[in-house]
Design an enzyme around this catalytic site. Sequence first.
Site, PDB file in Angstrom:
ATOM      1  N   LYS A  30      18.133 -28.547-115.863  1.00 24.40           N
ATOM      2  CA  LYS A  30      19.045 -28.417-114.716  1.00 24.40           C
ATOM      3  C   LYS A  30      20.471 -28.841-115.051  1.00 24.40           C
ATOM      4  CE  LYS A  30      16.936 -32.669-114.104  1.00 24.40           C
ATOM      5  NZ  LYS A  30      15.569 -33.064-114.505  1.00 24.40           N
ATOM      6  N   GLU A  63      13.892 -20.965-113.813  1.00 23.05           N
ATOM      7  CA  GLU A  63      13.131 -21.338-112.619  1.00 23.05           C
ATOM      8  C   GLU A  63      12.720 -22.803-112.635  1.00 23.05           C
ATOM      9  OE1 GLU A  63      12.025 -21.382-109.245  1.00 23.05           O
ATOM     10  OE2 GLU A  63      11.896 -19.249-109.684  1.00 23.05           O
ATOM     11  N   ASP A  81      20.813 -36.217-110.284  1.00 23.12           N
ATOM     12  CA  ASP A  81      19.783 -35.224-110.595  1.00 23.12           C
ATOM     13  C   ASP A  81      19.686 -34.190-109.472  1.00 23.12           C
ATOM     14  OD1 ASP A  81      17.132 -34.454-112.101  1.00 23.12           O
ATOM     15  OD2 ASP A  81      16.546 -34.718-110.007  1.00 23.12           O
ATOM     16  N   THR A  94       6.600 -33.597-122.483  1.00 24.25           N
ATOM     17  CA  THR A  94       5.747 -33.328-121.316  1.00 24.25           C
ATOM     18  C   THR A  94       5.774 -31.859-120.918  1.00 24.25           C
ATOM     19  OG1 THR A  94       6.061 -35.573-120.484  1.00 24.25           O
ATOM     20  CG2 THR A  94       5.329 -33.913-118.913  1.00 24.25           C
ATOM     21  N   GLY A 142       6.099 -32.833-113.635  1.00 24.53           N
ATOM     22  CA  GLY A 142       4.787 -32.897-114.246  1.00 24.53           C
ATOM     23  C   GLY A 142       4.580 -31.793-115.256  1.00 24.53           C
ATOM     24  N   ILE A 195       7.688 -25.361-107.950  1.00 19.01           N
ATOM     25  CA  ILE A 195       7.991 -24.541-106.777  1.00 19.01           C
ATOM     26  C   ILE A 195       8.865 -23.364-107.206  1.00 19.01           C
ATOM     27  CG2 ILE A 195       9.007 -24.504-104.464  1.00 19.01           C
ATOM     28  CD1 ILE A 195       8.682 -27.550-104.386  1.00 19.01           C
ATOM     29  N   LYS A 250      20.607 -29.918-109.250  1.00 20.75           N
ATOM     30  CA  LYS A 250      19.721 -28.895-108.676  1.00 20.75           C
ATOM     31  C   LYS A 250      20.381 -28.201-107.484  1.00 20.75           C
ATOM     32  CE  LYS A 250      15.767 -31.628-110.208  1.00 20.75           C
ATOM     33  NZ  LYS A 250      14.728 -32.605-109.799  1.00 20.75           N
ATOM     34  N   GLY A 304       6.302 -44.447-114.454  1.00 20.30           N
ATOM     35  CA  GLY A 304       6.920 -43.346-115.181  1.00 20.30           C
ATOM     36  C   GLY A 304       7.639 -42.346-114.307  1.00 20.30           C
TER      37      GLY A 304
END
Length: 436
Positions: free
Chosen positions: A105, A129, A201, A13, A302, A136, A205, A187
């Site tokens: 990450k 980033e 997760d 992706t 995404g 973002i 971050k 998904g």
Amino acid sequence: MKPVKIGIIGLGTVGGGTVNVLKRNAEEIARRAGRQIVITRASAKDLSKQRICDTQGIALTTDPYEIINDPEIEIVLELIGGSGTVKDMVLAAIANGKHVVTANKSLIALHGNEIFAKASEQGVIVAFEAAVAGGIPIIKAIREGLSGNQIQWLAGIINGTGNFILTEMRDKGRDFYDVLAEAQALGYAEADPTFDVEGIDAGHKLTILASIAFGIPLQFDKVYTEGITQITRADVEYAEQLGYRIKHLGIARKMPEGIELRVHPTLIPERRLIANVDGVMNAIVVKGDAVGPTLYYGAGAGADPTASSVVADVIDVVRALTSDPENRVPHLAFQADALVNIPILPPEQFKTAYYLRLNAEDKPGVLADVTRILAKHQISIDAIIQKKALDERALIPIILLTQITLEKEMNAAIAEIESLPTVTGKVNRIRLETLG
């Protein structure tokens, strides 16, 4: 100037989205970078798999080391995720004198200290980033845009899956596991959703954000993580009645005693902008001493949003290719020899307000017993709601909001409340933050 040749490891992706953005915006990117950026090689496990990107003109391989060892490639994009063999690939690329851009990450949170040290030795850049909050540009905002500030705290919705689940529970009155199943079907959540719903997760971050905010080494093992699996539809409804919304936040706060690093469900006043961030969107509030609170909002995942951050890193690296390594922006915002080991506080030293929900028998004196125990532990009450009996057993839900208190005292108070003969089951607690 001659074009910069790059290689991409991983065409899923994020990798596919990156190819699309680099090709679609090639002219604009070249104008910003000062030279063309060309993808010459890419690797994927299965070359026969249908892709979301056009790979025409790109030499494909199943062996990522063909990219890592190609002397013509200057920048390697690691876009496959994970922290096992990927770490070896990144270190090999660095050893070969190549710059690295990653969206990984867990790799940065778990192995970033070693990776950045090796990169500094070789005079190369590792850009990341896209590892936090997808599209973002939060890393750049804290590391560069807010570099004149002392960061006091930051708090963020940095996992879209958890935010989607809590939004659906609030908007449609659904139960946690019902929404989780839909998130998996859409998904948004993996077949094993542990990393998302248990805060791991978000913990990865938060580790990165705290390091660049406070100038401390990456320390994922010291992040307190708590999931959202215990949040009920009733908690969501009661929070609304009290003027709050429940969000799964990552919070880093600098206290006189040390730094709090915590991921957990949180009640936030509904008037706060971040309380109104719904669905799979991400948002981070950062408070600096000079600028005050600033909010960063956007798509946290995404293909194209994440590719936006990856490509921005590639452009930054290209711009810095001819610069002296000592004059580049430091990986973790602070100069490597200026990172400090500020103590990371254990959970019992956290200081927050709380939402408490307990089920008690409908008898005189029950509420008095509960308030007596809280007073004993120097815990002040801000609000109380007592609802009607739940069922024929005449159990009544009691909901309390407390003022800020030490977690050690709250733990002791909850243990005493749960031992009362008139209280049934566990006391459900959720931390409360005003984010003011």
